[in-house]
Design an enzyme around this catalytic site. Structure first.
Site, short mmCIF file in Angstrom:
data_model
loop_
_atom_site.label_atom_id
_atom_site.label_comp_id
_atom_site.label_asym_id
_atom_site.label_seq_id
_atom_site.Cartn_x
_atom_site.Cartn_y
_atom_site.Cartn_z
N HIS A 98 0.89 -1.16 0.00
CA HIS A 98 0.00 0.00 0.00
C HIS A 98 0.93 1.22 0.00
O HIS A 98 2.02 1.16 0.57
CB HIS A 98 -0.83 0.09 1.28
CG HIS A 98 -1.72 -1.08 1.54
ND1 HIS A 98 -1.30 -2.22 2.17
CD2 HIS A 98 -3.04 -1.26 1.31
CE1 HIS A 98 -2.30 -3.07 2.29
NE2 HIS A 98 -3.38 -2.52 1.78
N ASP A 111 2.39 1.87 3.38
CA ASP A 111 3.31 0.87 3.94
C ASP A 111 4.75 1.31 3.71
O ASP A 111 5.64 1.02 4.52
CB ASP A 111 3.18 -0.50 3.24
CG ASP A 111 1.81 -1.12 3.40
OD1 ASP A 111 1.07 -0.74 4.32
OD2 ASP A 111 1.48 -2.02 2.58
N GLU A 159 -9.89 -13.64 -2.55
CA GLU A 159 -9.10 -14.04 -1.38
C GLU A 159 -9.76 -15.23 -0.69
O GLU A 159 -10.96 -15.21 -0.43
CB GLU A 159 -8.97 -12.86 -0.41
CG GLU A 159 -8.28 -13.27 0.89
CD GLU A 159 -7.84 -12.10 1.76
OE1 GLU A 159 -7.34 -11.11 1.20
OE2 GLU A 159 -8.01 -12.21 2.98
N HIS A 178 -11.79 -14.35 2.41
CA HIS A 178 -13.00 -13.57 2.20
C HIS A 178 -14.15 -14.42 1.66
O HIS A 178 -15.29 -14.29 2.10
CB HIS A 178 -12.72 -12.39 1.27
CG HIS A 178 -11.68 -11.45 1.82
ND1 HIS A 178 -11.23 -10.36 1.13
CD2 HIS A 178 -11.01 -11.45 3.00
CE1 HIS A 178 -10.32 -9.71 1.86
NE2 HIS A 178 -10.16 -10.37 2.99
N ASP A 198 -11.88 -12.35 10.78
CA ASP A 198 -10.99 -12.36 9.61
C ASP A 198 -9.60 -12.83 10.05
O ASP A 198 -8.84 -12.06 10.62
CB ASP A 198 -10.96 -10.92 9.07
CG ASP A 198 -10.00 -10.73 7.92
OD1 ASP A 198 -9.61 -11.74 7.31
OD2 ASP A 198 -9.66 -9.57 7.65
N ASP A 258 -6.86 -14.50 8.34
CA ASP A 258 -5.63 -14.27 7.56
C ASP A 258 -4.49 -15.21 7.94
O ASP A 258 -3.33 -14.79 8.07
CB ASP A 258 -5.14 -12.81 7.73
CG ASP A 258 -5.97 -11.82 6.93
OD1 ASP A 258 -6.63 -12.23 5.97
OD2 ASP A 258 -5.96 -10.62 7.28
N ASP A 318 -1.66 -13.12 1.19
CA ASP A 318 -2.18 -12.00 1.98
C ASP A 318 -2.56 -12.52 3.37
O ASP A 318 -3.72 -12.78 3.65
CB ASP A 318 -3.39 -11.35 1.30
CG ASP A 318 -3.80 -10.07 2.01
OD1 ASP A 318 -3.02 -9.59 2.85
OD2 ASP A 318 -4.90 -9.56 1.75
C1 GCO Z 1 -7.96 -7.48 4.43
C2 GCO Z 1 -7.60 -7.39 2.96
C3 GCO Z 1 -6.37 -6.57 2.70
C4 GCO Z 1 -6.20 -6.26 1.22
C5 GCO Z 1 -5.08 -5.29 1.04
C6 GCO Z 1 -4.71 -5.07 -0.38
O1 GCO Z 1 -8.80 -8.29 4.74
O2 GCO Z 1 -7.41 -6.71 5.23
O3 GCO Z 1 -7.46 -8.67 2.48
O4 GCO Z 1 -5.25 -7.23 3.20
O5 GCO Z 1 -5.95 -7.40 0.46
O6 GCO Z 1 -5.48 -4.08 1.61
O7 GCO Z 1 -5.66 -4.37 -1.02
MN MN Z 2 -6.60 -9.38 0.68
MN MN Z 3 -8.22 -10.22 3.94
#
Ligand code: GCO
Ligand code: MN
Ligand code: MN
Length: 390
Positions: free
Chosen positions: A55, A58, A218, A221, A256, A258, A292
């Site tokens: 980003h 970042d 993703e 998601h 979420d 990740d 991600d």
């Molecule tokens: C989340 C998103 C982010 C985006 C990132 C790139 O759930 O926080 O997945 O990680 O992918 O902002 O656009």
């Molecule tokens: Mn993402």
């Molecule tokens: Mn995400």
């Protein structure tokens, strides 16, 4: 030679925000120190990744002067050069600053919408300067809690207006950049507009320059929505719209998460890799493979690089397992397509004559319905391949 060691041909990438995640969560402070972008580049290349994404904020902290920006960018470029790393994708942070508390492009306030466009164009310039070919849009705050605050149709129209504007910007600048839209159902908003990859695919078809715009599905998601990531990816591929992918792991019904790719729902991970690599036939995906995700909050710096290596290693193991599964003669026999040239001809390319013939065609549906399909055997074979038995 470790057959699972990543190489540049694997096109693996991580975001500065992923391996650089200090482990802050809504309940607790960071557990790890901030890592400089240059060190991230160095460590990622040592781990075998070839790409690093970012980003705008970042790399260049929000509010930096033009001079500071240029110094930071020059130092980052030198690090990329030193370690043979590239920036395949860039994106905009349209969620951290409090001004975005009610969205960016969909905000009711024209000042916020204008600021979001300006910030995005500056971030696009930065991405292109670093060599990015893909630009991701994740509308994390484009949503609502008090849903009566705006007509959701207005939100969609504003999103379209912003993307059309930004497509024109990229064309006007003659940048070789394509957009990838990333859906998410909720978090950090109660509901986010256009919550799934399927929603995004339709929305893209309404854009003025839809040819420039694809999706960035993703794993986490689609899973949060309770959907199949493999089916979302397949629909995007079939539409020629899979421009980027965010690989991670998530359990359904949770926050979420990740997590590291493959650490939850290995079956979905296997099916996604199988699709991306085309081991079952069909065109393979050739874009960046982006993780991600971030290391567990229990980890120190060393654990972060274990996380990065593990993500890539799991992908490569699953690729090998998918190849083995799709070349197993028992599997091939079980999924071989049944052919019937006469019926297939009657069922395709409509003509009045074919329709009349089909309406009176007699098919022994009793016999068809009675036959077992062998999917228990098929699925067990898949599990055994995944477990490395074959
Ligand atoms: C989340 C998103 C982010 C985006 C990132 C790139 O759930 O926080 O997945 O990680 O992918 O902002 O656009
Ligand atoms: Mn993402
Ligand atoms: Mn995400």
């Amino acid at each position: 030679m470790d057959p699972y060691a990543p190489t540049a041909q694997d096109r693996f990438s991580f975001g500065l925000w992923t391996v650089g995640n200090p482990g802050r969560d809504p309940f607790g402070e960071p557990v790890r120190a901030v890592v400089s972008p240059e060190r991230i580049v160095q460590k990622l290349s040592e781990c075998g990744a070839s790409g690093v994404n970012l980003h705008d904020d970042d790399l260049v902290p929000y509010g930096s002067s033009a001079k500071t920006r240029d110094t930071i960018v020059a130092s980052f470029k030198a690090a990329l050069e030193d370690h043979g790393m590239v920036v395949p994708m860039a994106t905009t942070n349209l969620f951290s600053h409090p001004v975005f508390k009610d969205g960016a492009f969909t905000s009711n306030d024209p000042r916020v919408r204008a600021f979001a466009l300006g910030k995005t164009m500056r971030a696009i310039d930065l991405g292109v300067e670093l060599g990015a070919k893909i630009y991701v849009f994740w509308g994390g705050r484009e949503g609502s809690e008090a849903d009566a605050c705006r007509d959701p149709r207005t939100a969609i129209a504003r999103m379209r207006e912003a993307l059309d504007y930004l497509c024109e910007y990229v064309r006007d600048q003659k940048y070789a950049l394509r957009f990838a839209l990333e859906a998410k159902p909720n978090e950090p908003r109660g509901d986010i507009y256009m919550p799934t990859t399927g929603h995004m695919l339709h929305f893209i078809s309404t854009l003025a320059h839809s040819e420039m715009v694809g999706v960035n599905p993703e794993v986490a998601h689609e899973t949060m929505s309770g959907l199949s990531m493999a089916h979302a990816v397949a629909q995007a591929m079939e539409a020629g719209k899979l421009f980027h992918i965010d690989l991670n792991a998530q359990r359904i019904g949770r926050y979420d998460q990740d997590f590291r790719f493959g650490s939850e729902d290995l079956r979905q991970a296997f099916l996604v890799v199988r699709l991306l690599e085309g081991t079952a036939g069909g065109e393979a995906y050739t874009g960046p493979l982006h993780f991600d995700s971030h290391a567990y909050r229990t980890e120190d710096d060393e654990g972060v690089w274990d996380f990065a290596r593990g993500s890539m290693r799991t992908y490569k193991i699953l690729h090998e397992r998918a190849r083995a599964f799709d070349s197993d003669p028992r599997v091939l026999a079980l999924i071989a397509e049944r052919r019937d040239a006469r019926l297939e001809a009657l069922s395709s390319n409509y003509t009045r004559a074919k329709s009349e013939a089909l309406k009176v065609e007699s098919i022994d549906v009793g016999a068809v319905a009675k036959a077992g399909l062998g999917y228990e055997r098929l699925d067990q074979l898949m599990v055994e391949h995944m477990l490395g038995v074959h």
